[in-house]
Motif scaffolding. Structure first.
Motif, mmCIF file in Angstrom:
data_model
loop_
_atom_site.group_PDB
_atom_site.id
_atom_site.type_symbol
_atom_site.label_atom_id
_atom_site.label_comp_id
_atom_site.label_asym_id
_atom_site.label_seq_id
_atom_site.Cartn_x
_atom_site.Cartn_y
_atom_site.Cartn_z
ATOM 1 N N ARG A 51 0.938 -1.249 0.046
ATOM 2 C CA ARG A 51 0.026 -0.110 0.115
ATOM 3 C C ARG A 51 1.053 1.121 0.124
ATOM 4 O O ARG A 51 1.982 1.234 0.521
ATOM 5 C CB ARG A 51 -0.961 0.051 1.281
ATOM 6 C CG ARG A 51 -1.903 -1.092 1.205
ATOM 7 C CD ARG A 51 -2.817 -1.127 2.479
ATOM 8 N NE ARG A 51 -3.865 -1.782 2.221
ATOM 9 C CZ ARG A 51 -3.600 -3.148 2.546
ATOM 10 N NH1 ARG A 51 -2.676 -3.928 2.566
ATOM 11 N NH2 ARG A 51 -4.900 -3.850 2.281
ATOM 12 N N TRP A 56 -3.680 12.882 3.431
ATOM 13 C CA TRP A 56 -5.139 13.265 2.777
ATOM 14 C C TRP A 56 -5.329 14.637 2.511
ATOM 15 O O TRP A 56 -6.313 14.820 1.835
ATOM 16 C CB TRP A 56 -5.824 12.574 3.973
ATOM 17 C CG TRP A 56 -5.880 11.084 4.195
ATOM 18 C CD1 TRP A 56 -5.249 10.215 4.876
ATOM 19 C CD2 TRP A 56 -6.399 10.146 3.027
ATOM 20 N NE1 TRP A 56 -5.306 9.164 4.523
ATOM 21 C CE2 TRP A 56 -6.022 8.863 3.168
ATOM 22 C CE3 TRP A 56 -7.017 10.417 1.947
ATOM 23 C CZ2 TRP A 56 -6.434 7.758 2.745
ATOM 24 C CZ3 TRP A 56 -7.461 9.049 1.268
ATOM 25 C CH2 TRP A 56 -7.151 8.036 1.591
ATOM 26 N N THR A 64 -10.814 13.933 8.995
ATOM 27 C CA THR A 64 -10.982 12.557 9.309
ATOM 28 C C THR A 64 -12.014 12.511 10.303
ATOM 29 O O THR A 64 -11.867 13.025 11.603
ATOM 30 C CB THR A 64 -9.722 11.967 9.816
ATOM 31 O OG1 THR A 64 -8.811 12.010 8.505
ATOM 32 C CG2 THR A 64 -9.823 10.528 9.943
ATOM 33 N N TYR A 89 -16.141 7.481 0.400
ATOM 34 C CA TYR A 89 -15.285 8.424 1.353
ATOM 35 C C TYR A 89 -15.474 7.359 2.795
ATOM 36 O O TYR A 89 -14.526 7.776 3.701
ATOM 37 C CB TYR A 89 -15.866 9.828 1.717
ATOM 38 C CG TYR A 89 -15.966 10.406 0.468
ATOM 39 C CD1 TYR A 89 -14.642 10.853 0.146
ATOM 40 C CD2 TYR A 89 -17.098 10.310 -0.264
ATOM 41 C CE1 TYR A 89 -14.642 11.898 -1.214
ATOM 42 C CE2 TYR A 89 -16.978 11.284 -1.687
ATOM 43 C CZ TYR A 89 -15.816 12.111 -1.876
ATOM 44 O OH TYR A 89 -15.584 12.806 -3.050
ATOM 45 N N GLN A 91 -13.450 4.752 4.556
ATOM 46 C CA GLN A 91 -12.104 4.166 4.260
ATOM 47 C C GLN A 91 -11.871 2.791 5.031
ATOM 48 O O GLN A 91 -11.606 1.749 4.338
ATOM 49 C CB GLN A 91 -10.885 5.090 4.811
ATOM 50 C CG GLN A 91 -9.443 4.476 4.666
ATOM 51 C CD GLN A 91 -8.231 5.384 5.209
ATOM 52 O OE1 GLN A 91 -8.863 6.397 5.747
ATOM 53 N NE2 GLN A 91 -7.142 4.947 4.987
ATOM 54 N N ASP A 92 -12.407 2.747 5.960
ATOM 55 C CA ASP A 92 -12.373 1.363 6.930
ATOM 56 C C ASP A 92 -13.790 1.121 7.609
ATOM 57 O O ASP A 92 -14.519 2.003 7.882
ATOM 58 C CB ASP A 92 -11.461 1.321 8.179
ATOM 59 C CG ASP A 92 -9.856 1.967 7.490
ATOM 60 O OD1 ASP A 92 -9.286 1.376 6.789
ATOM 61 O OD2 ASP A 92 -9.414 2.961 8.064
ATOM 62 N N THR A 105 -14.006 4.663 9.601
ATOM 63 C CA THR A 105 -13.103 5.563 9.393
ATOM 64 C C THR A 105 -13.645 6.373 8.086
ATOM 65 O O THR A 105 -13.923 5.746 7.040
ATOM 66 C CB THR A 105 -11.501 5.255 9.216
ATOM 67 O OG1 THR A 105 -11.146 4.501 10.127
ATOM 68 C CG2 THR A 105 -10.806 6.659 9.132
ATOM 69 N N VAL A 106 -13.895 7.782 8.077
ATOM 70 C CA VAL A 106 -14.576 8.367 7.153
ATOM 71 C C VAL A 106 -13.424 9.506 6.880
ATOM 72 O O VAL A 106 -13.104 10.254 7.543
ATOM 73 C CB VAL A 106 -15.739 9.017 7.387
ATOM 74 C CG1 VAL A 106 -16.397 9.978 6.232
ATOM 75 C CG2 VAL A 106 -16.595 7.841 7.849
ATOM 76 N N ARG A 107 -13.032 9.873 5.493
ATOM 77 C CA ARG A 107 -12.428 10.933 5.032
ATOM 78 C C ARG A 107 -13.348 11.967 4.231
ATOM 79 O O ARG A 107 -13.964 11.478 3.442
ATOM 80 C CB ARG A 107 -11.231 10.502 4.086
ATOM 81 C CG ARG A 107 -10.255 9.302 4.690
ATOM 82 C CD ARG A 107 -9.509 10.006 5.672
ATOM 83 N NE ARG A 107 -8.569 8.816 6.143
ATOM 84 C CZ ARG A 107 -7.663 9.140 6.639
ATOM 85 N NH1 ARG A 107 -7.260 10.577 7.004
ATOM 86 N NH2 ARG A 107 -6.721 8.350 7.157
#
Length: 154
Positions: A51, A56, A64, A89, A91-92, A105-107
């Motif tokens: 990865r 970000w 975040t 958006y 992420q996890d 997890t949001v961006r």
């Protein structure tokens, strides 16, 4: 998995693009040994990919948030998670213990954008939720010490 395997994994976790030659120099073994070890670790499923690390803020997603949600009781968690996976958006997504079912997890581009994303998430998990906005990131993505795994062949 032996000490050499663990050292190779730690180097690759820092930078997955590290050349095998450089790993060989750091570990004191031949480049072909590193290549064989990485191939074996990949075949065993210990290494599942590489990865990149993203800044970000540089890509326009400086906000975040960690969002805890309660999944609807009539749907399996995996099904709710699969629905949420369609939101670009997020992420996890982790199934967790405690008062909530999933931790995301949001961006986001901005706090307004985060509000829109939370509405999208509520469409799949309309129950209670809690949102924590990250103010600063001191570290993330660290590789912890790797335990001895006698169940994996060396």
């Amino acid at each position: 998995m032996d000490d050499l395997d663990r050292r190779i994994i730690i180097i690759l976790a820092e930078d997955g693009r590290t050349p095998y030659r450089e790993i060989a120099e750091h570990t004191g073994v031949a480049t072909t040994t590193v290549h064989q070890r990485v191939r074996r670790l990949t075949e065993q499923g210990v290494i599942t990919g590489t990865r990149i690390v993203i800044d970000w803020e540089a890509v326009g997603l400086p906000v975040t948030a960690l969002v805890s949600v309660e999944a609807p009781g009539d749907r399996p968690l995996a099904e709710v998670a699969q629905s949420i996976a369609g939101l670009p958006y997020v992420q996890d997504c982790y199934a967790v213990t405690g008062e909530f079912d999933l931790l995301l997890t949001v961006r986001a581009r901005s706090s307004d954008h985060l509000g829109e994303l939370l509405e999208d998430i509520r469409g799949f998990a309309p129950g209670r939720s809690r949102t924590l906005v990250v103010l600063a990131t001191y570290f993330e993505g660290r590789t912890p010490d790797l335990p001895n795994r006698p169940d994996l062949p060396s």
